[in-house]
Scaffold this active site. Sequence first.
Site, PDB file in Angstrom:
ATOM      1  CB  CYS A 114       5.082 -16.115   5.878  1.00 53.06           C
ATOM      2  SG  CYS A 114       6.550 -15.319   5.525  1.00 53.06           S
ATOM      3  CE  LYS A 158       8.437  11.471  -2.665  1.00 56.79           C
ATOM      4  NZ  LYS A 158       9.698  10.713  -2.328  1.00 56.79           N
ATOM      5  CB  CYS A 190       6.874 -12.123   7.412  1.00 58.88           C
ATOM      6  SG  CYS A 190       5.632 -11.791   6.083  1.00 58.88           S
ATOM      7  CB  CYS A 219       5.813 -12.715   1.425  1.00 57.76           C
ATOM      8  SG  CYS A 219       5.123 -13.510   3.017  1.00 57.76           S
ATOM      9  CB  CYS A 256       8.635 -10.874   3.721  1.00 58.87           C
ATOM     10  SG  CYS A 256       8.457 -12.677   3.985  1.00 58.87           S
ATOM     11  N   PRO A 307       8.816  13.281   3.680  1.00 56.85           N
ATOM     12  CG  PRO A 307       8.087  15.504   4.294  1.00 56.85           C
ATOM     13  CD  PRO A 307       9.262  14.497   3.906  1.00 56.85           C
ATOM     14  CD  GLU A 308       6.802   7.812   1.669  1.00 56.19           C
ATOM     15  OE1 GLU A 308       6.287   6.936   0.667  1.00 56.19           O
ATOM     16  OE2 GLU A 308       7.586   7.054   2.210  1.00 56.19           O
TER      17      GLU A 308
END
Length: 269
Positions: A245, A55, A242, A267, A264, A2-3
């Site tokens: 792109c 948290k 992605c 990117c 990516c 959990p964030e």
Amino acid sequence: MPEGHISHRNAQRFGAALTGRELVRVEAPEPRLAHLRLPERLAGDRVTGAEAVGKHHLLRFASGRVLHSHLMMSGVWRLLPAARRPRPGGLFLALWTDRNVAALYRCPTVRLLEPGEPLPRAVAATGPDLLDAAVDPAAATALALTRLEPSRQVGEAIMDQRVVAGIGNVYKSETLFLTGIDPWREVGSLSEDEAAAIGATAARLLADGVRDRGAIRTYRAPDAAPWSRERTWVYGRRDRPCRRCGTRVRSRGQGDANRTTYWCPACQT
């Protein structure tokens, strides 16, 4: 894991439902919590507020006691009507008021602090909380990153809750993709604007997660159904194209904890 959006959502919900209410019943069926004597120490106390610090969860009481918990990898707080019995599987702690029951599952990181007892070191050492209304997330992140060893990798650094609080593994990958920053870059190579963009973007994504009732949905296709599983730009999309792109998304472990980072390579430069 959990964030930070989960702890803040829980603080909002528990604060609204429990503040001012007396605990009429307390159960702690998990043997690992037996030494805390939570039923005898908390029953009859009145909730005065719920708070999130990164948290970490803090539930405050009229006695001056503070219940601290951290959900770690698999913990869950649930808020139910008082008439509904929490399911027993994995139940560590249940706090009843006359209206609701707050049930904690699979979370051994629990501590009840006595009045005046300092918060655990992990809470005190937490960096600026990106969802704290008193914090400018862009400025706080830019400043925090300048204080680090310049050779630290960006993806590892922003997961360190002592630097800034709230970013977990999903939001790490998504934030760095949206800001176009390679997670393997050194912190010392970031411009002030890039560092500020990391903080501002992460805070926006975390706030969206609070509004989405704890769900993580950083990517929204224009024609996607509400229940669509396509909810991230790069996280969990190893070897898939992605969304911007078409380059193959890559992933590998990062940092001492070897948490998987997705990015990516076209990117994020």
